[in-house]
Design an enzyme around this catalytic site. Structure first.
Site, PDB file in Angstrom:
ATOM      1  N   ARG A 146       0.825  -1.222   0.000  1.00 14.93           N
ATOM      2  CA  ARG A 146       0.000   0.000   0.000  1.00 14.93           C
ATOM      3  C   ARG A 146       0.854   1.265   0.000  1.00 14.93           C
ATOM      4  O   ARG A 146       0.454   2.287  -0.562  1.00 14.93           O
ATOM      5  CB  ARG A 146      -0.933  -0.004   1.203  1.00 14.93           C
ATOM      6  CG  ARG A 146      -2.041  -0.998   0.995  1.00 14.93           C
ATOM      7  CD  ARG A 146      -2.991  -1.035   2.153  1.00 14.93           C
ATOM      8  NE  ARG A 146      -4.144  -1.836   1.811  1.00 14.93           N
ATOM      9  CZ  ARG A 146      -5.006  -2.300   2.695  1.00 14.93           C
ATOM     10  NH1 ARG A 146      -4.844  -2.035   3.986  1.00 14.93           N
ATOM     11  NH2 ARG A 146      -6.034  -3.020   2.298  1.00 14.93           N
ATOM     12  N   LYS A 154     -19.588 -15.794   3.600  1.00 13.78           N
ATOM     13  CA  LYS A 154     -21.008 -15.535   3.863  1.00 13.78           C
ATOM     14  C   LYS A 154     -21.818 -15.051   2.662  1.00 13.78           C
ATOM     15  O   LYS A 154     -21.390 -14.177   1.931  1.00 13.78           O
ATOM     16  CB  LYS A 154     -21.123 -14.488   4.968  1.00 13.78           C
ATOM     17  CG  LYS A 154     -20.666 -15.042   6.294  1.00 13.78           C
ATOM     18  CD  LYS A 154     -20.914 -14.047   7.385  1.00 13.78           C
ATOM     19  CE  LYS A 154     -20.618 -14.661   8.739  1.00 13.78           C
ATOM     20  NZ  LYS A 154     -20.504 -13.621   9.771  1.00 13.78           N
ATOM     21  N   GLY A 204     -10.531  -8.325  -0.418  1.00 19.11           N
ATOM     22  CA  GLY A 204      -9.379  -8.673   0.407  1.00 19.11           C
ATOM     23  C   GLY A 204      -8.860 -10.083   0.240  1.00 19.11           C
ATOM     24  O   GLY A 204      -7.678 -10.289  -0.062  1.00 19.11           O
ATOM     25  N   GLY A 259     -14.601  -3.851   0.154  1.00 13.49           N
ATOM     26  CA  GLY A 259     -15.961  -3.323   0.273  1.00 13.49           C
ATOM     27  C   GLY A 259     -16.243  -2.260  -0.774  1.00 13.49           C
ATOM     28  O   GLY A 259     -17.314  -2.231  -1.379  1.00 13.49           O
TER      29      GLY A 259
HETATM   30  P1  AMP Z   1     -15.127 -13.335   2.667  1.00 14.87           P
HETATM   31  O1  AMP Z   1     -14.459 -12.299   3.510  1.00 14.87           O
HETATM   32  O2  AMP Z   1     -16.593 -13.415   2.843  1.00 14.87           O
HETATM   33  O3  AMP Z   1     -14.701 -13.241   1.212  1.00 14.87           O
HETATM   34  O4  AMP Z   1     -14.609 -14.744   3.212  1.00 14.87           O
HETATM   35  C1  AMP Z   1     -13.280 -15.166   3.165  1.00 14.87           C
HETATM   36  C2  AMP Z   1     -13.093 -16.288   4.117  1.00 14.87           C
HETATM   37  O5  AMP Z   1     -13.956 -17.355   3.804  1.00 14.87           O
HETATM   38  C3  AMP Z   1     -11.695 -16.870   4.084  1.00 14.87           C
HETATM   39  O6  AMP Z   1     -11.051 -16.558   5.298  1.00 14.87           O
HETATM   40  C4  AMP Z   1     -11.928 -18.370   3.950  1.00 14.87           C
HETATM   41  O7  AMP Z   1     -11.142 -19.137   4.811  1.00 14.87           O
HETATM   42  C5  AMP Z   1     -13.384 -18.524   4.298  1.00 14.87           C
HETATM   43  N1  AMP Z   1     -13.969 -19.715   3.680  1.00 14.87           N
HETATM   44  C6  AMP Z   1     -13.914 -20.093   2.399  1.00 14.87           C
HETATM   45  N2  AMP Z   1     -14.518 -21.278   2.211  1.00 14.87           N
HETATM   46  C7  AMP Z   1     -14.979 -21.683   3.414  1.00 14.87           C
HETATM   47  C8  AMP Z   1     -15.672 -22.836   3.858  1.00 14.87           C
HETATM   48  N3  AMP Z   1     -16.009 -23.798   3.019  1.00 14.87           N
HETATM   49  N4  AMP Z   1     -15.985 -22.918   5.162  1.00 14.87           N
HETATM   50  C9  AMP Z   1     -15.615 -21.926   6.008  1.00 14.87           C
HETATM   51  N5  AMP Z   1     -14.966 -20.804   5.648  1.00 14.87           N
HETATM   52  C10 AMP Z   1     -14.632 -20.680   4.361  1.00 14.87           C
END
Ligand code: AMP
Length: 396
Positions: A35, A198, A354, A377
Site C-alpha cells: 500500500r 457468507k 481482500g 468493500g
Molecule cells: P469473505 O471475507 O466473505 O470473502 O470470506 C473469506 C473467508 O472465507 C476466508 O477466510 C476463507 O477461509 C473462508 N472460507 C472459504 N470457504 C470456506 C468454507 N467452506 N468454510 C468456512 N470458511 C470458508
C-alpha cells in the site's frame, strides 16, 4: 474535473488521503508495504512538479483516542526508505504542530500526519474536523480507494473545502478504470466467481450480477447455504439459515433471466475446522453430520475451470475454500490458474476483495490477471452500482 496528470502542483501544498493501513509485526515493522509502494507515483508527481505533500491515513481500528500500536509513527522509517527522502511527522493530524509543520513545508518535502482515526470526528464525517484538515493545504487528492465507500471526514467531507482543487490520485483513477472496464465493456460470456464465507455479505453483488453475467459460480462457505436451500445435506458446513430463502430467490431470478448458476458438485470435507483434520472427497449435497465442506472437489474444479476458460470477462471475489489452510487451498489455486489461463487467451479478468487478492498474491499470479482491485468493500459497492461518497465528492 481536474486530474492529477494535468494539474501543476508548483508551490502548492497537496494533502493526500492515502491508505497506509498496513500490517505490522510485534516490533511494529511493516510486513507488507504494497500500500505504501502503491502511493508513490502520486506523491512523486507532486514533488517533481515542485509541490509539497501532506499525507493522511488511518491505521487499524483505534477505539477511543490515540493508541500507541496504531500510531503511524511506526511507518515513518519504512516510508522514508521507499521514498528515498526524509519524512516529517506531526503527532496529531490537526492542531498547532500540524499547522506549523505544514506552513513551513518547502517544495519537495513530505509531511505525514498521525492516524486520523485517533479523532472520532474522522469516521463521523465531522465538518469542523474536515475544515481543520483542509486548512493545512491548497489542494486535496484522494488516493485511498479502500475507504472511498465511507463518508468520512478525510475521504469525502474535506472535498467541499477545495471546490476547484480536488482530484483523484493515480491509484483511484486506475481502480475506476479497471472496474469500469468490467461494468461498461463486458465481452460475453461474462462469468462471475463469488466465494468466501457468507452469503449475507454478497447478496447485493449477486443480485446486481444477475442482470449482467452469463454464468455465476458460487463457491466457498457460502455455497452451503445454496446447497441446503436446494434440499441437500450439508453436515456441519458453514450455513446461514436466515438466508435460505434469499438463496432460493437468487436461483429463481437466475432461471428467469437465463443466467447459469454453478454450485460445486463435490467438495473436500473435514472432521474439524483445522489443517490437521481428517479429510476426504464427498458429494456436496450428502455430507454426514460431524463433517464440514472446506474446499471444492476435483470434479467441480474440472467443470468450473472449463466454464472459466471459455469466458471473455471474469470477475472473481472470494476464495473457493479455506485457502489459508494448505489442505483446503487446492480449489482456490485451481480457479486462480483457470483465470490466468483465460486471461492469457485474451479474456479480461478483475480480481477484487481482500481475500481473493491475498490468494492471488500468495500464488504469485497477480501479474497474470488483467486487474487486481485493492478495495474490498469499496469495489463490491461500486460493482453493485452504488455511488461511492468518496468518488462523488470529487466529481461534484
Ligand atoms: P469473505 O471475507 O466473505 O470473502 O470470506 C473469506 C473467508 O472465507 C476466508 O477466510 C476463507 O477461509 C473462508 N472460507 C472459504 N470457504 C470456506 C468454507 N467452506 N468454510 C468456512 N470458511 C470458508
Amino acid at each position: 474535473m481536474k486530474t492529477i496528470e494535468s494539474y501543476n502542483f508548483k508551490n502548492k501544498k497537496a494533502i493526500i488521503r492515502v491508505d497506509f493501513n498496513v500490517p505490522l509485526d510485534k516490533e511494529y515493522n511493516v510486513t507488507d508495504d504494497s500500500r505504501i509502494v502503491a502511493a508513490i507515483p502520486t506523491i512523486m508527481k507532486i514533488i517533481s512538479d515542485g509541490g509539497s505533500v501532506i499525507l493522511m491515513s488511518h491505521l487499524g481500528r483505534p477505539k477511543d483516542g490515540p493508541e500507541y500500536k496504531y500510531s503511524l509513527r511506526h511507518i515513518i522509517n519504512h516510508l522514508s526508505k521507499v521514498l528515498g527522502q526524509n519524512v516529517k511527522f506531526a503527532e496529531d493530524c490537526i492542531g498547532k504542530e500540524a499547522e506549523e509543520l505544514s506552513a513551513s513545508l518547502k517544495p519537495g518535502e513530505v509531511l505525514l500526519l498521525e492516524n486520523l482515526r485517533f479523532h472520532k470526528e474522522e469516521e463521523k464525517g465531522d465538518e469542523g474536523f474536515s475544515k481543520k484538515l483542509a486548512s493545512l493545504a491548497d489542494v486535496y487528492v484522494n488516493d485511498a480507494f479502500g475507504t472511498a465507500h465511507r463518508a468520512h471526514a478525510s475521504t469525502t467531507i474535506i472535498a467541499k473545502f477545495f471546490p476547484n482543487d480536488k482530484m483523484f490520485g493515480f491509484l483511484i483513477a486506475k481502480e475506476l478504470e479497471g472496474i469500469d472496464k468490467v461494468l461498461n465493456n463486458i465481452k460475453k460470456p461474462f462469468t462471475a466467481i463469488i466465494g468466501g464465507a457468507k452469503v449475507s455479505s454478497k447478496i447485493e453483488i449477486l443480485n446486481n450480477l444477475l442482470d449482467k453475467a452469463d454464468n455465476i459460480i458460487i463457491g466457498g462457505g457460502m455455497m452451503f447455504t445454496f446447497v441446503k436451500a436446494r434440499g441437500g445435506k450439508i453436515g456441519s458446513s458453514l450455513v446461514e439459515d436466515d438466508f435460505l430463502q434469499v438463496a432460493i430467490d437468487i436461483e429463481e431470478k437466475a432461471r428467469k433471466l437465463g443466467v447459469n448458476i454453478f454450485i460445486p458438485q463435490d467438495v473436500i470435507i473435514a472432521d474439524s475446522f483445522s489443517n490437521d483434520a481428517k479429510f476426504k472427497t464427498a458429494v456436496a449435497d450428502s455430507i454426514d453430520e460431524g463433517w464440514m465442506g472446506l474446499d471444492i472437489g476435483e470434479k467441480s474444479i474440472k467443470e468450473l475451470s472449463g466454464v472459466i476458460e471459455k469466458s471473455n470477462t471474469l470477475l472473481w471475489n472470494g476464495p473457493m475454500g479455506v485457502f489459508e489452510m494448505s489442505n483446503f487451498a487446492a480449489g482456490t489455486k485451481a480457479i486462480a490458474e483457470a483465470i490466468v489461463k483465460s486471461t492469457a487467451r485474451g479474456a479480461f479478468s478483475l480480481i477484487g476483495g481482500g481475500d481473493s487478492v491475498a490468494a492471488i498474491n500468495q500464488l504469485n499470479l497477480s501479474d497474470q490477471v488483467s486487474f487486481v482491485s485493492t478495495g474490498g468493500g469499496a469495489m463490491l459497492e461500486y460493482l453493485e452500482g452504488k455511488v461511492l461518497p468518496g468518488i462523488q465528492a470529487i466529481i461534484d
